[in-house]
Design an enzyme around this catalytic site. Structure first.
Site, short mmCIF file in Angstrom:
data_model
loop_
_atom_site.label_atom_id
_atom_site.label_comp_id
_atom_site.label_asym_id
_atom_site.label_seq_id
_atom_site.Cartn_x
_atom_site.Cartn_y
_atom_site.Cartn_z
N GLY A 144 0.81 -1.19 0.06
CA GLY A 144 -0.08 0.08 0.13
C GLY A 144 0.72 1.42 -0.13
O GLY A 144 0.23 2.47 -0.22
N HIS A 146 16.29 14.26 -1.03
CA HIS A 146 15.19 13.40 -1.09
C HIS A 146 14.09 13.88 -0.40
O HIS A 146 14.03 14.98 0.07
CB HIS A 146 15.37 12.04 -0.44
CG HIS A 146 16.19 10.94 -0.95
ND1 HIS A 146 17.70 11.22 -1.10
CD2 HIS A 146 15.90 9.93 -2.01
CE1 HIS A 146 17.95 10.17 -1.74
NE2 HIS A 146 16.84 9.47 -2.19
N LYS A 195 11.68 10.81 3.81
CA LYS A 195 12.67 9.67 4.00
C LYS A 195 13.24 9.72 5.28
O LYS A 195 13.45 10.82 5.72
CB LYS A 195 13.67 10.04 2.77
CG LYS A 195 14.81 8.88 2.75
CD LYS A 195 15.67 9.18 1.43
CE LYS A 195 17.05 7.96 1.41
NZ LYS A 195 16.05 6.71 1.54
#
EC number: 1.17.1.8
Length: 273
Positions: free
Chosen positions: A14, A159, A163
Protein backbone atom coordinates in the site's frame (compact mmCIF):
# COMPACT_ATOMS: atom_id res chain seq x y z
CA UNK A 1 12.10 -21.75 -8.77
CA UNK A 2 9.48 -22.37 -11.47
CA UNK A 3 10.45 -22.60 -15.14
CA UNK A 4 7.36 -20.58 -16.11
CA UNK A 5 6.69 -17.04 -14.96
CA UNK A 6 8.56 -15.95 -11.86
CA UNK A 7 5.96 -15.27 -9.18
CA UNK A 8 6.76 -12.28 -7.00
CA UNK A 9 5.42 -11.09 -3.67
CA UNK A 10 5.47 -7.38 -2.86
CA UNK A 11 6.03 -6.12 0.70
CA UNK A 12 4.44 -2.84 1.77
CA UNK A 13 1.94 -3.09 -1.08
CA UNK A 14 0.00 0.00 0.00
CA UNK A 15 2.98 2.34 0.15
CA UNK A 16 4.24 4.65 -2.59
CA UNK A 17 6.93 2.21 -3.65
CA UNK A 18 4.78 -0.87 -3.12
CA UNK A 19 2.11 0.32 -5.53
CA UNK A 20 4.67 1.01 -8.23
CA UNK A 21 6.27 -2.39 -7.67
CA UNK A 22 2.85 -3.94 -8.28
CA UNK A 23 2.51 -1.95 -11.51
CA UNK A 24 5.98 -3.03 -12.63
CA UNK A 25 5.33 -6.69 -11.82
CA UNK A 26 2.11 -6.65 -13.83
CA UNK A 27 3.84 -5.01 -16.80
CA UNK A 28 7.00 -7.12 -17.18
CA UNK A 29 6.78 -10.21 -19.36
CA UNK A 30 7.93 -13.35 -17.54
CA UNK A 31 6.80 -12.07 -14.15
CA UNK A 32 3.55 -12.85 -12.35
CA UNK A 33 2.21 -11.04 -9.30
CA UNK A 34 1.71 -13.83 -6.79
CA UNK A 35 1.17 -12.03 -3.50
CA UNK A 36 0.97 -8.59 -1.90
CA UNK A 37 1.62 -7.93 1.79
CA UNK A 38 0.69 -5.20 4.25
CA UNK A 39 1.09 -4.90 8.01
CA UNK A 40 -1.38 -6.50 10.40
CA UNK A 41 -4.31 -4.17 11.06
CA UNK A 42 -3.96 -2.22 7.81
CA UNK A 43 -7.22 -1.00 6.31
CA UNK A 44 -5.95 -2.26 2.95
CA UNK A 45 -6.06 -5.95 3.90
CA UNK A 46 -8.37 -7.84 1.58
CA UNK A 47 -8.09 -5.23 -1.19
CA UNK A 48 -7.27 -6.33 -4.71
CA UNK A 49 -3.58 -5.54 -5.24
CA UNK A 50 -4.03 -4.46 -8.83
CA UNK A 51 -6.88 -2.11 -8.02
CA UNK A 52 -4.83 -0.71 -5.13
CA UNK A 53 -2.06 0.16 -7.60
CA UNK A 54 -4.47 1.59 -10.17
CA UNK A 55 -3.79 -1.27 -12.57
CA UNK A 56 -7.15 -3.06 -12.56
CA UNK A 57 -8.40 -6.20 -10.89
CA UNK A 58 -5.87 -9.06 -10.54
CA UNK A 59 -7.47 -11.50 -8.13
CA UNK A 60 -4.48 -11.12 -5.78
CA UNK A 61 -5.70 -9.83 -2.41
CA UNK A 62 -3.52 -7.99 0.08
CA UNK A 63 -2.56 -10.24 3.00
CA UNK A 64 -0.72 -9.69 6.28
CA UNK A 65 0.74 -13.18 6.75
CA UNK A 66 3.63 -14.62 4.77
CA UNK A 67 2.56 -18.07 5.91
CA UNK A 68 -0.76 -17.60 4.14
CA UNK A 69 0.93 -16.94 0.78
CA UNK A 70 4.10 -19.02 1.06
CA UNK A 71 3.07 -21.24 -1.87
CA UNK A 72 2.17 -18.29 -4.10
CA UNK A 73 5.57 -16.72 -4.81
CA UNK A 74 9.17 -17.51 -5.75
CA UNK A 75 10.84 -14.15 -5.08
CA UNK A 76 10.01 -11.62 -2.36
CA UNK A 77 10.56 -7.92 -3.18
CA UNK A 78 11.06 -5.73 -0.13
CA UNK A 79 11.47 -1.93 0.03
CA UNK A 80 10.22 -1.44 3.60
CA UNK A 81 12.14 -0.87 6.87
CA UNK A 82 15.18 -2.79 8.13
CA UNK A 83 13.42 -4.54 11.02
CA UNK A 84 10.60 -5.76 8.80
CA UNK A 85 12.93 -6.79 6.00
CA UNK A 86 15.04 -8.89 8.37
CA UNK A 87 11.91 -10.72 9.54
CA UNK A 88 10.98 -11.38 5.91
CA UNK A 89 14.56 -12.50 5.23
CA UNK A 90 14.36 -15.16 7.94
CA UNK A 91 11.10 -16.47 6.48
CA UNK A 92 12.46 -16.55 2.93
CA UNK A 93 15.62 -18.31 4.07
CA UNK A 94 13.58 -20.94 5.89
CA UNK A 95 11.33 -21.56 2.89
CA UNK A 96 13.88 -21.28 0.07
CA UNK A 97 12.53 -18.09 -1.49
CA UNK A 98 14.68 -15.61 -3.40
CA UNK A 99 14.72 -11.97 -2.32
CA UNK A 100 15.16 -8.58 -3.92
CA UNK A 101 16.03 -6.09 -1.16
CA UNK A 102 15.82 -2.35 -1.77
CA UNK A 103 15.42 -1.40 1.89
CA UNK A 104 18.08 1.03 3.15
CA UNK A 105 19.30 2.00 6.62
CA UNK A 106 20.66 -1.38 7.74
CA UNK A 107 23.29 -1.42 10.46
CA UNK A 108 26.28 -3.74 10.12
CA UNK A 109 24.48 -6.58 11.90
CA UNK A 110 21.61 -6.33 9.42
CA UNK A 111 23.97 -6.39 6.46
CA UNK A 112 25.70 -9.43 7.94
CA UNK A 113 22.35 -11.21 8.30
CA UNK A 114 21.77 -10.66 4.58
CA UNK A 115 25.23 -11.99 3.73
CA UNK A 116 24.62 -15.05 5.91
CA UNK A 117 21.23 -15.77 4.33
CA UNK A 118 22.79 -15.64 0.86
CA UNK A 119 24.52 -18.93 1.65
CA UNK A 120 21.10 -20.57 1.35
CA UNK A 121 19.01 -18.35 -0.96
CA UNK A 122 19.61 -16.02 -3.91
CA UNK A 123 19.44 -12.32 -3.02
CA UNK A 124 19.78 -9.12 -5.01
CA UNK A 125 20.58 -6.39 -2.46
CA UNK A 126 21.14 -2.89 -3.81
CA UNK A 127 20.92 0.65 -2.51
CA UNK A 128 19.37 1.75 -5.79
CA UNK A 129 17.74 -0.26 -8.60
CA UNK A 130 17.88 2.47 -11.23
CA UNK A 131 19.93 1.63 -14.32
CA UNK A 132 21.29 5.17 -14.42
CA UNK A 133 22.47 5.14 -10.81
CA UNK A 134 24.34 1.88 -11.30
CA UNK A 135 26.01 3.21 -14.43
CA UNK A 136 26.95 6.26 -12.34
CA UNK A 137 28.59 4.03 -9.72
CA UNK A 138 30.77 2.55 -12.43
CA UNK A 139 31.68 6.04 -13.69
CA UNK A 140 32.59 7.10 -10.15
CA UNK A 141 35.05 4.23 -9.86
CA UNK A 142 36.73 5.35 -13.08
CA UNK A 143 36.80 9.03 -12.08
CA UNK A 144 38.16 8.24 -8.62
CA UNK A 145 41.06 6.26 -10.05
CA UNK A 146 42.07 9.23 -12.20
CA UNK A 147 41.21 12.22 -9.97
CA UNK A 148 40.56 10.89 -6.49
CA UNK A 149 44.04 11.29 -5.06
CA UNK A 150 44.31 15.06 -5.63
CA UNK A 151 40.74 16.40 -5.55
CA UNK A 152 38.27 17.17 -2.77
CA UNK A 153 35.41 14.67 -3.00
CA UNK A 154 31.91 15.59 -1.86
CA UNK A 155 28.63 13.70 -2.23
CA UNK A 156 25.38 15.68 -2.10
CA UNK A 157 21.99 13.96 -2.00
CA UNK A 158 18.40 15.21 -1.85
CA UNK A 159 15.17 13.34 -1.12
CA UNK A 160 11.54 13.96 -0.14
CA UNK A 161 10.55 15.00 3.37
CA UNK A 162 9.35 11.49 4.32
CA UNK A 163 12.70 9.71 3.95
CA UNK A 164 13.83 8.53 7.37
CA UNK A 165 17.52 7.61 6.89
CA UNK A 166 20.48 9.81 6.00
CA UNK A 167 22.71 9.78 4.11
CA UNK A 168 20.73 7.79 1.58
CA UNK A 169 21.77 4.25 0.77
CA UNK A 170 22.67 5.43 -2.72
CA UNK A 171 24.92 8.19 -1.37
CA UNK A 172 26.70 5.64 0.80
CA UNK A 173 27.06 3.30 -2.19
CA UNK A 174 28.62 6.19 -4.11
CA UNK A 175 31.06 6.77 -1.27
CA UNK A 176 31.90 3.08 -1.09
CA UNK A 177 32.52 2.91 -4.85
CA UNK A 178 34.90 5.87 -4.65
CA UNK A 179 36.65 4.61 -1.51
CA UNK A 180 37.09 1.14 -2.99
CA UNK A 181 38.65 2.61 -6.13
CA UNK A 182 41.13 4.46 -3.88
CA UNK A 183 41.89 1.35 -1.78
CA UNK A 184 40.29 2.95 1.27
CA UNK A 185 37.60 1.96 3.76
CA UNK A 186 34.73 4.44 3.72
CA UNK A 187 34.44 4.23 7.51
CA UNK A 188 37.93 5.71 7.77
CA UNK A 189 37.48 8.65 5.39
CA UNK A 190 33.80 9.68 5.48
CA UNK A 191 32.76 13.04 6.99
CA UNK A 192 29.00 13.14 7.59
CA UNK A 193 28.47 16.53 9.22
CA UNK A 194 30.16 19.89 9.59
CA UNK A 195 29.20 22.51 12.15
CA UNK A 196 30.94 25.32 13.96
CA UNK A 197 34.68 25.88 13.67
CA UNK A 198 35.69 22.77 11.73
CA UNK A 199 39.12 23.87 10.60
CA UNK A 200 40.39 23.30 7.07
CA UNK A 201 39.23 20.36 5.03
CA UNK A 202 41.19 17.20 5.80
CA UNK A 203 42.81 15.85 2.61
CA UNK A 204 41.63 12.43 1.48
CA UNK A 205 38.21 12.63 3.10
CA UNK A 206 34.84 12.09 1.41
CA UNK A 207 32.21 14.57 2.55
CA UNK A 208 28.45 14.00 2.61
CA UNK A 209 25.66 16.58 2.54
CA UNK A 210 21.94 15.81 2.86
CA UNK A 211 18.78 17.67 1.80
CA UNK A 212 15.26 16.60 2.84
CA UNK A 213 12.49 18.64 1.23
CA UNK A 214 9.16 18.45 -0.55
CA UNK A 215 8.58 15.58 -2.96
CA UNK A 216 12.10 15.11 -4.37
CA UNK A 217 12.27 11.52 -5.65
CA UNK A 218 16.05 11.35 -5.50
CA UNK A 219 19.02 13.44 -6.63
CA UNK A 220 22.68 12.50 -6.16
CA UNK A 221 25.85 14.35 -7.13
CA UNK A 222 29.48 13.41 -6.64
CA UNK A 223 31.92 16.30 -6.89
CA UNK A 224 35.66 15.99 -7.57
CA UNK A 225 36.90 19.54 -6.93
CA UNK A 226 40.38 20.89 -7.64
CA UNK A 227 41.73 24.43 -7.87
CA UNK A 228 40.47 25.81 -11.17
CA UNK A 229 38.10 23.00 -12.13
CA UNK A 230 35.70 20.43 -10.78
CA UNK A 231 33.97 17.38 -12.18
CA UNK A 232 30.38 16.68 -11.12
CA UNK A 233 28.56 13.44 -11.88
CA UNK A 234 24.82 13.70 -11.19
CA UNK A 235 21.80 11.43 -11.35
CA UNK A 236 18.24 12.73 -10.96
CA UNK A 237 15.21 10.47 -10.67
CA UNK A 238 11.81 11.90 -11.59
CA UNK A 239 9.72 8.78 -10.93
CA UNK A 240 9.90 5.82 -8.55
CA UNK A 241 9.00 3.59 -11.49
CA UNK A 242 12.67 3.54 -12.47
CA UNK A 243 13.43 1.80 -9.15
CA UNK A 244 10.38 -0.47 -9.38
CA UNK A 245 11.23 -1.61 -12.89
CA UNK A 246 14.80 -2.38 -11.88
CA UNK A 247 13.68 -4.37 -8.85
CA UNK A 248 11.23 -6.50 -10.83
CA UNK A 249 13.86 -7.00 -13.53
CA UNK A 250 16.18 -8.24 -10.76
CA UNK A 251 13.57 -10.74 -9.58
CA UNK A 252 13.35 -12.15 -13.10
CA UNK A 253 17.17 -12.29 -13.28
CA UNK A 254 17.23 -14.46 -10.13
CA UNK A 255 15.41 -17.25 -11.98
CA UNK A 256 17.41 -20.46 -11.71
CA UNK A 257 19.82 -19.13 -9.09
CA UNK A 258 19.83 -21.18 -5.89
CA UNK A 259 21.93 -18.95 -3.67
CA UNK A 260 24.38 -16.06 -3.62
CA UNK A 261 24.47 -12.33 -2.89
CA UNK A 262 24.23 -10.06 -5.91
CA UNK A 263 23.66 -6.38 -6.62
CA UNK A 264 22.23 -4.40 -9.50
CA UNK A 265 25.62 -4.26 -11.20
CA UNK A 266 25.47 -8.05 -11.51
CA UNK A 267 21.98 -7.84 -12.98
CA UNK A 268 23.16 -5.28 -15.56
CA UNK A 269 26.50 -7.07 -16.16
CA UNK A 270 28.35 -3.85 -15.33
CA UNK A 271 31.13 -5.64 -13.45
CA UNK A 272 32.57 -6.81 -16.77
CA UNK A 273 32.88 -3.31 -18.24
Amino acid sequence: MHDANIRVAIAGAGGRMGRQLIQAALALEGVQLGAALEREGSSLLGSDAGELAGAGKTGVTVQSSLDAVKDDFDVFIDFTRPEGTLNHLAFCRQHGKGMVIGTTGFDEAGKQAIRDAAADIAIVFAANFSVGVNVMLKLLEKAAKVMGDYTDIEIIEAHHRHKVDAPSGTALAMGEAIAHALDKDLKDCAVYSREGHTGERVPGTIGFATVRAGDIVGEHTAMFADIGERLEITHKASSRMTFANGAVRSALWLSGKENGLFDMRDVLNLNNL
